[in-house]
Scaffold this motif. Structure first.
Motif, PDB file in Angstrom:
ATOM      1  N   THR A 198       0.599  -0.682  -0.223  1.00 38.67           N
ATOM      2  CA  THR A 198       0.320   0.322   0.179  1.00 38.67           C
ATOM      3  C   THR A 198       0.921   1.380   0.176  1.00 38.67           C
ATOM      4  OG1 THR A 198       0.172  -0.447   2.296  1.00 38.67           O
ATOM      5  CG2 THR A 198      -1.859  -0.718   1.506  1.00 38.67           C
ATOM      6  N   ARG A 199       2.041   0.946  -0.828  1.00 40.20           N
ATOM      7  CA  ARG A 199       3.298   2.711  -0.513  1.00 40.20           C
ATOM      8  C   ARG A 199       2.934   2.778  -1.840  1.00 40.20           C
ATOM      9  NH1 ARG A 199       8.198   0.795   2.870  1.00 40.20           N
ATOM     10  NH2 ARG A 199       7.468   0.762   4.834  1.00 40.20           N
ATOM     11  N   LEU A 200       4.250   3.943  -1.978  1.00 39.05           N
ATOM     12  CA  LEU A 200       3.844   4.632  -3.641  1.00 39.05           C
ATOM     13  C   LEU A 200       4.572   3.543  -3.941  1.00 39.05           C
ATOM     14  CD1 LEU A 200       5.949   7.643  -2.698  1.00 39.05           C
ATOM     15  CD2 LEU A 200       3.068   7.540  -1.763  1.00 39.05           C
TER      16      LEU A 200
ATOM     17  N   ALA B 286       7.858  16.424  -3.234  1.00 43.97           N
ATOM     18  CA  ALA B 286       9.029  15.675  -3.126  1.00 43.97           C
ATOM     19  C   ALA B 286       8.882  13.898  -4.690  1.00 43.97           C
ATOM     20  CB  ALA B 286       9.846  15.417  -2.147  1.00 43.97           C
ATOM     21  N   ASP B 287       7.245  13.379  -3.821  1.00 44.32           N
ATOM     22  CA  ASP B 287       7.817  12.170  -4.083  1.00 44.32           C
ATOM     23  C   ASP B 287       7.470  11.886  -6.191  1.00 44.32           C
ATOM     24  OD1 ASP B 287       8.235  10.785  -1.435  1.00 44.32           O
ATOM     25  OD2 ASP B 287       5.677  10.791  -1.294  1.00 44.32           O
ATOM     26  N   ALA B 288       5.960  13.026  -6.331  1.00 43.09           N
ATOM     27  CA  ALA B 288       6.314  13.018  -7.475  1.00 43.09           C
ATOM     28  C   ALA B 288       6.824  13.379  -8.844  1.00 43.09           C
ATOM     29  CB  ALA B 288       5.080  14.163  -7.775  1.00 43.09           C
ATOM     30  N   THR B 289       8.300  13.758  -8.449  1.00 40.17           N
ATOM     31  CA  THR B 289       9.231  14.652  -9.340  1.00 40.17           C
ATOM     32  C   THR B 289       9.942  13.396  -9.095  1.00 40.17           C
ATOM     33  OG1 THR B 289       8.901  16.837  -8.955  1.00 40.17           O
ATOM     34  CG2 THR B 289      10.886  16.194  -9.371  1.00 40.17           C
ATOM     35  N   ALA B 290       9.816  12.267  -8.175  1.00 39.34           N
ATOM     36  CA  ALA B 290      11.025  11.257  -7.552  1.00 39.34           C
ATOM     37  C   ALA B 290      10.223  10.407  -8.986  1.00 39.34           C
ATOM     38  CB  ALA B 290      10.838  10.527  -6.190  1.00 39.34           C
ATOM     39  N   ALA B 291       8.979  10.618  -9.319  1.00 41.67           N
ATOM     40  CA  ALA B 291       8.285   9.216 -10.202  1.00 41.67           C
ATOM     41  C   ALA B 291       8.706   9.333 -11.531  1.00 41.67           C
ATOM     42  CB  ALA B 291       7.206   9.708  -9.705  1.00 41.67           C
ATOM     43  N   VAL B 292       8.746  11.032 -11.369  1.00 42.92           N
ATOM     44  CA  VAL B 292       9.152  11.874 -12.820  1.00 42.92           C
ATOM     45  C   VAL B 292      10.347  11.546 -13.158  1.00 42.92           C
ATOM     46  CG1 VAL B 292       9.474  13.427 -14.644  1.00 42.92           C
ATOM     47  CG2 VAL B 292       7.037  13.292 -13.061  1.00 42.92           C
TER      48      VAL B 292
ATOM     49  N   ALA C 279       2.781  -0.188 -24.897  1.00 43.65           N
ATOM     50  CA  ALA C 279       2.493  -0.572 -25.707  1.00 43.65           C
ATOM     51  C   ALA C 279       3.006   0.815 -26.671  1.00 43.65           C
ATOM     52  CB  ALA C 279       0.593  -0.776 -26.639  1.00 43.65           C
ATOM     53  N   ALA C 280       2.519   2.116 -26.968  1.00 44.84           N
ATOM     54  CA  ALA C 280       3.119   2.703 -27.857  1.00 44.84           C
ATOM     55  C   ALA C 280       4.338   3.417 -27.663  1.00 44.84           C
ATOM     56  CB  ALA C 280       2.221   4.461 -27.296  1.00 44.84           C
ATOM     57  N   GLY C 281       5.036   3.017 -26.373  1.00 41.05           N
ATOM     58  CA  GLY C 281       6.845   3.084 -26.150  1.00 41.05           C
ATOM     59  C   GLY C 281       7.067   4.365 -24.954  1.00 41.05           C
ATOM     60  N   CYS C 282       5.508   4.727 -24.466  1.00 41.11           N
ATOM     61  CA  CYS C 282       5.563   5.737 -23.037  1.00 41.11           C
ATOM     62  C   CYS C 282       6.419   5.098 -21.875  1.00 41.11           C
ATOM     63  CB  CYS C 282       4.229   6.718 -22.650  1.00 41.11           C
ATOM     64  SG  CYS C 282       4.372   7.282 -24.803  1.00 41.11           S
ATOM     65  N   THR C 283       6.709   6.256 -20.493  1.00 45.08           N
ATOM     66  CA  THR C 283       6.688   5.248 -19.769  1.00 45.08           C
ATOM     67  C   THR C 283       5.893   6.636 -18.961  1.00 45.08           C
ATOM     68  OG1 THR C 283       8.334   6.553 -19.108  1.00 45.08           O
ATOM     69  CG2 THR C 283       9.034   4.807 -19.347  1.00 45.08           C
ATOM     70  N   VAL C 284       5.874   5.848 -17.421  1.00 47.18           N
ATOM     71  CA  VAL C 284       4.273   6.288 -17.302  1.00 47.18           C
ATOM     72  C   VAL C 284       4.432   6.689 -15.826  1.00 47.18           C
ATOM     73  CG1 VAL C 284       2.375   5.609 -19.113  1.00 47.18           C
ATOM     74  CG2 VAL C 284       2.065   4.359 -16.190  1.00 47.18           C
ATOM     75  N   VAL C 285       3.648   8.301 -14.990  1.00 43.82           N
ATOM     76  CA  VAL C 285       3.609   8.382 -13.503  1.00 43.82           C
ATOM     77  C   VAL C 285       1.872   8.349 -13.372  1.00 43.82           C
ATOM     78  CG1 VAL C 285       5.624   9.210 -13.386  1.00 43.82           C
ATOM     79  CG2 VAL C 285       3.801  11.061 -14.604  1.00 43.82           C
ATOM     80  N   LEU C 286       1.565   7.628 -12.855  1.00 46.52           N
ATOM     81  CA  LEU C 286      -0.093   7.511 -11.772  1.00 46.52           C
ATOM     82  C   LEU C 286      -0.478   7.920 -10.616  1.00 46.52           C
ATOM     83  CD1 LEU C 286      -2.064   4.742 -13.651  1.00 46.52           C
ATOM     84  CD2 LEU C 286      -2.996   5.676 -11.242  1.00 46.52           C
ATOM     85  N   LYS C 287      -1.567   8.852 -10.976  1.00 45.63           N
ATOM     86  CA  LYS C 287      -1.897   9.219  -9.738  1.00 45.63           C
ATOM     87  C   LYS C 287      -3.636   8.167  -9.776  1.00 45.63           C
ATOM     88  CE  LYS C 287      -4.778  12.028  -8.578  1.00 45.63           C
ATOM     89  NZ  LYS C 287      -5.466  10.877  -6.830  1.00 45.63           N
ATOM     90  N   PRO C 288      -4.043   7.417  -8.344  1.00 49.50           N
ATOM     91  CA  PRO C 288      -5.349   6.730  -8.284  1.00 49.50           C
ATOM     92  C   PRO C 288      -6.278   7.682  -7.774  1.00 49.50           C
ATOM     93  CG  PRO C 288      -3.236   5.845  -6.760  1.00 49.50           C
ATOM     94  CD  PRO C 288      -3.005   6.323  -7.831  1.00 49.50           C
ATOM     95  N   ALA C 289      -7.345   7.250  -7.835  1.00 57.58           N
ATOM     96  CA  ALA C 289      -7.904   8.240  -6.787  1.00 57.58           C
ATOM     97  C   ALA C 289      -7.862   7.860  -5.587  1.00 57.58           C
ATOM     98  CB  ALA C 289      -9.880   8.089  -6.930  1.00 57.58           C
TER      99      ALA C 289
ATOM    100  N   VAL D 187       6.705   2.069 -14.477  1.00 50.54           N
ATOM    101  CA  VAL D 187       5.065   2.223 -14.257  1.00 50.54           C
ATOM    102  C   VAL D 187       5.277   2.795 -12.892  1.00 50.54           C
ATOM    103  CG1 VAL D 187       3.148   1.639 -13.425  1.00 50.54           C
ATOM    104  CG2 VAL D 187       3.911   0.425 -15.713  1.00 50.54           C
ATOM    105  N   ASN D 188       5.145   3.467 -12.889  1.00 50.18           N
ATOM    106  CA  ASN D 188       5.276   4.640 -11.135  1.00 50.18           C
ATOM    107  C   ASN D 188       3.850   5.350 -10.463  1.00 50.18           C
ATOM    108  OD1 ASN D 188       8.040   4.645 -11.655  1.00 50.18           O
ATOM    109  ND2 ASN D 188       7.500   5.599 -13.329  1.00 50.18           N
ATOM    110  N   ILE D 189       3.789   5.119  -9.586  1.00 47.55           N
ATOM    111  CA  ILE D 189       2.524   5.278  -8.976  1.00 47.55           C
ATOM    112  C   ILE D 189       1.731   6.132  -7.607  1.00 47.55           C
ATOM    113  CG2 ILE D 189       0.277   4.139  -7.908  1.00 47.55           C
ATOM    114  CD1 ILE D 189       1.071   3.135 -11.124  1.00 47.55           C
TER     115      ILE D 189
END
Ligand code: NAP
Length: 476
Positions: free
Chosen positions: A2-4, A38-44, A162-172, A196-198
Motif C-alpha cells: 500500500t505504498r508509493l 517531492a514524491d511526484a518529482t521522484a516518480a518523474v 504499448a506506444a513506448g511511453c513510461t508513466v506516472v499515475l495518480k489513482p483516486a 510504471v510509477n504510482i
C-alpha cells in the motif's frame, strides 16, 4: 503493498499515510502512503530515466509483457474483483465484469502495439519523398477516478506502454488498492523498474500540478469530472502539454413507441444501474414516448424494486454510493425534482446501517427542464421524461453541454440509427444498454472530453507523428 511505487520499489509516502474505507460499512481496509510533490518529482525522475530503454525495445517485447499482464489479470479475477468491491463498494458481479473489461485493454493493446504503421509518399510537386512515422510522446501523467478503479487505469497504462511511453499515475484517493494490485501484475509480467510509477495522495492538485510543470512530462491523460478536466486543461496550456480528457456524462436513453419494451427495460437496467449508476456512461435521463410511458414505467419500476442493495459479500446487485457527499448530492437532486413536479413512482430498499446507501428510485412526470436531467446524477435514480415527436426528443437529448454516451431503443433499426446519428454523443448504444468495448473508440463530444481511449485511437493518443522530408532530385 500500500505504498508509493517508484522505480520498481515500494516506498513510504513523504506526507505520511491516509485511510481507505469500504463504503459499505465505513471500516478502514488499508492505510496507504500519502505522496507529496517531492514524491511526484521522484516518480518523474524514474519514468524519464526508464524512457529511452523502454521506447527502444522492439514492440513485440513490450507487447508480450502486456499480453502476460492480461493473462495474470484473468488468473487473478476473483481476488481483483474482491478488492474492487471492498474499496469501491460495487457488487461482485459488477466487479468481475470490470476485471474482464480492464484486462482486455492489455490484450487489445498487446495486439495493436505491434502494428507500427507509417506512410511513404511522393510530394505532388516532385522533388521530395515523405516518410511518416510515429514516436512515443514521452513521459505520460495518468490520473484516474474511483468508479472503475481497474479499467480506468488499464485503459491508460496499456496503450501508453504499448506506444513506448513510461508513466506516472495518480489513482483516486478512495480506490488506490486495485491500482497497486495491477502494478504488481505488471512487475510479475516483466515490466522493468521505472516504466510504471504510482503516487497515491490526498493532495491531488499538488501532485498533478508538479507533473504538469515538469518539462519532462509531455502528456496528461485524465478521467474524471469536467470541472477538474477544465482545471487541468488550463494548467496544461502553459506548457502546451498533449492532453486526453475523459470527462463527465449526461446520457439520454430514448425509448420509441415501436420499441420492444421488455428489451428496452432490460437495456435501461444495465445502462442505469451498473455500478449503482456511478458510471460516466450511465443513463441519466430516460426519454420514453408518451404512448408507451405507462407500460415502460410499470415494467422498469418493478425491475428496479427487485434490485438487491447491499454488500457484495451478501450477493447484492448494487452496492453503496462512494461517500456521504454523494448520498447528499443525489438526495438533493431527487428533492428538487419532486419540488419541480416529479413523482417517485418506484423505490427499492436499502440496508439499515451506516453504509453510504441510496435506494434505487424511479421518478416519473419529470419536467424536461428539471435540474435532475441537467446534472450528472451519479447514483441509482432514473428520471423519466415523456415525448411525442422524433424532432422533440432529438432536441431534448442535445440540450446538454455533455456528449459522452446515449442509448436508443426502437423497433425499426433505421429509425434507431437516424436518432443515434442526430445525437451529439461520442457513443450510442442501439437497442443495448452497454457501449464500453476495448476495440471501440471510447470518448465524448462537447464538454465530455477530448480524444478517445481503446481501439486504435487509444494508442494514437500516446504517439506523436513525425515525417522526414527527403530531397529527391527527379533526374539523378
Ligand atoms: P474527480 O473529482 O474529477 O476526480 C478524478 C480524479 O482527479 C481523482 O484521481 C482525483 O483525485 C483527481 N483530482 C481531484 N482534484 C484534482 C485536481 N485539482 N487536480 C488534479 N487531479 C485532481 O471525479 P470523480 O468524482 O472522482 O469521478 C466522477 C467523474 O468522472 C464523473 O463526472 C464521471 O462522469 C467522470 N468519469 C468519466 C469517464 C469517461 O471515460 N469519460 C469515466 C469515469 C468517470 P482524488 O481522488 O484524490 O480527489
Amino acid at each position: 503493498m500500500t505504498r508509493l511505487f517508484i522505480n520498481g520499489e515500494w516506498l513510504p509516502g513523504s506526507a505520511g499515510e491516509f485511510d481507505v474505507e469500504n463504503p459499505a460499512d465505513r471500516t478502514v481496509i488499508a492505510r496507504v502512503a500519502n505522496g507529496d510533490a517531492a514524491d511526484a518529482t521522484a516518480a518523474v525522475d524514474a519514468a524519464a530515466t526508464a524512457l529511452p530503454a523502454w521506447r527502444a525495445l522492439p514492440p513485440r517485447q513490450r507487447s508480450e509483457m502486456l499480453r502476460r499482464t492480461y493473462e495474470l489479470m484473468v488468473r487473478d479475477t476473483d481476488s481483483l474483483a474482491e478488492l474492487i468491491s471492498a474499496e469501491n463498494g460495487k457488487s461482485l458481479s459488477d466487479a468481475r465484469g470490470e476485471v474482464t473489461y480492464a484486462a482486455e485493454f492489455f490484450r487489445w493493446f498487446a495486439e495493436e502495439g505491434v502494428r507500427t504503421g507509417g506512410d511513404y509518399g511522393a510530394s505532388p510537386a516532385g522533388g521530395t519523398r515523405t516518410v511518416v512515422s510515429h514516436k512515443p510522446v514521452g513521459v505520460a501523467a495518468l490520473v484516474t477516478p474511483w468508479n472503475f478503479p481497474a479499467a480506468m487505469a488499464t485503459r491508460k497504462i496499456a496503450p501508453a506502454l504499448a506506444a513506448g511511453c513510461t508513466v506516472v499515475l495518480k489513482p483516486a484517493s478512495e480506490t488506490p488498492l486495485t491500482t497497486f494490485a495491477i502494478t504488481r501484475l505488471l512487475t510479475e509480467a516483466g515490466v522493468p523498474a521505472g516504466v510504471v510509477n504510482i503516487v497515491p495522495t490526498k493532495d491531488a492538485g499538488g501532485i498533478v500540478t508538479t507533473w504538469l510543470e515538469d518539462p519532462r512530462v509531455r502528456k496528461i491523460s485524465f478521467t474524471g469530472s469536467t470541472r477538474i478536466g477544465q482545471v487541468l486543461l488550463k494548467q496544461a496550456a502553459d506548457r502546451v502539454v498533449n492532453s486526453s480528457m475523459e470527462l463527465g456524462g449526461n446520457a439520454p436513453l430514448i425509448v420509441t413507441e415501436d420499441a420492444n419494451i421488455d428489451a428496452a427495460v432490460a437495456g435501461a437496467m444495465i445502462a442505469k444501474f451498473r455500478g449503482g449508476g456511478q458510471a460516466c456512461t450511465a443513463a441519466n435521463r430516460l426519454y420514453v414516448h408518451a404512448d408507451v410511458a405507462e407500460e415502460f414505467t410499470a415494467k422498469f419500476g418493478s425491475a428496479v424494486e427487485k434490485l438487491v442493495v447491499g454488500r457484495s459479500s451478501d450477493g447484492a446487485d448494487i452496492g453503496p454510493l462512494i461517500s456521504a457527499k454523494a448520498v447528499g448530492d443525489v438526495t438533493a437532486l431527487v428533492a428538487s425534482a419532486v419540488e419541480a413536479g416529479a413523482t417517485i413512482s418506484h423505490r427499492g430498499e436499502v440496508p439499515d446501517d451506516k453504509g453510504f446507501w441510496f435506494a434505487p428510485t424511479v421518478l416519473s412526470d419529470v419536467p424536461a427542464d428539471a435540474e435532475i436531467v441537467r446534472q450528472e446524477i451519479f447514483g441509482p435514480v432514473a428520471p423519466i421524461v415523456t415525448w411525442t415527436t422524433d424532432s422533440e426528443v432529438i432536441a431534448l437529448a442535445n440540450e446538454s453541454e455533455m456528449g459522452l454516451a446515449a442509448y436508443v431503443f426502437a423497433g425499426e433499426l433505421q429509425r434507431a440509427m437516424r436518432l443515434g446519428e442526430a445525437i451529439d454523443a461520442g457513443m450510442v448504444g442501439i437497442n443495448r444498454g452497454l457501449v464500453s468495448d476495448p476495440s471501440a473508440p471510447f470518448g465524448g463530444m462537447k464538454q465530455s472530453g477530448l480524444g478517445r481511449e481503446g481501439a486504435r485511437a487509444g494508442l494514437e493518443e500516446f504517439l506523436e507523428t513525425q515525417y522526414l522530408s527527403i530531397d529527391w532530385p527527379e533526374s539523378p
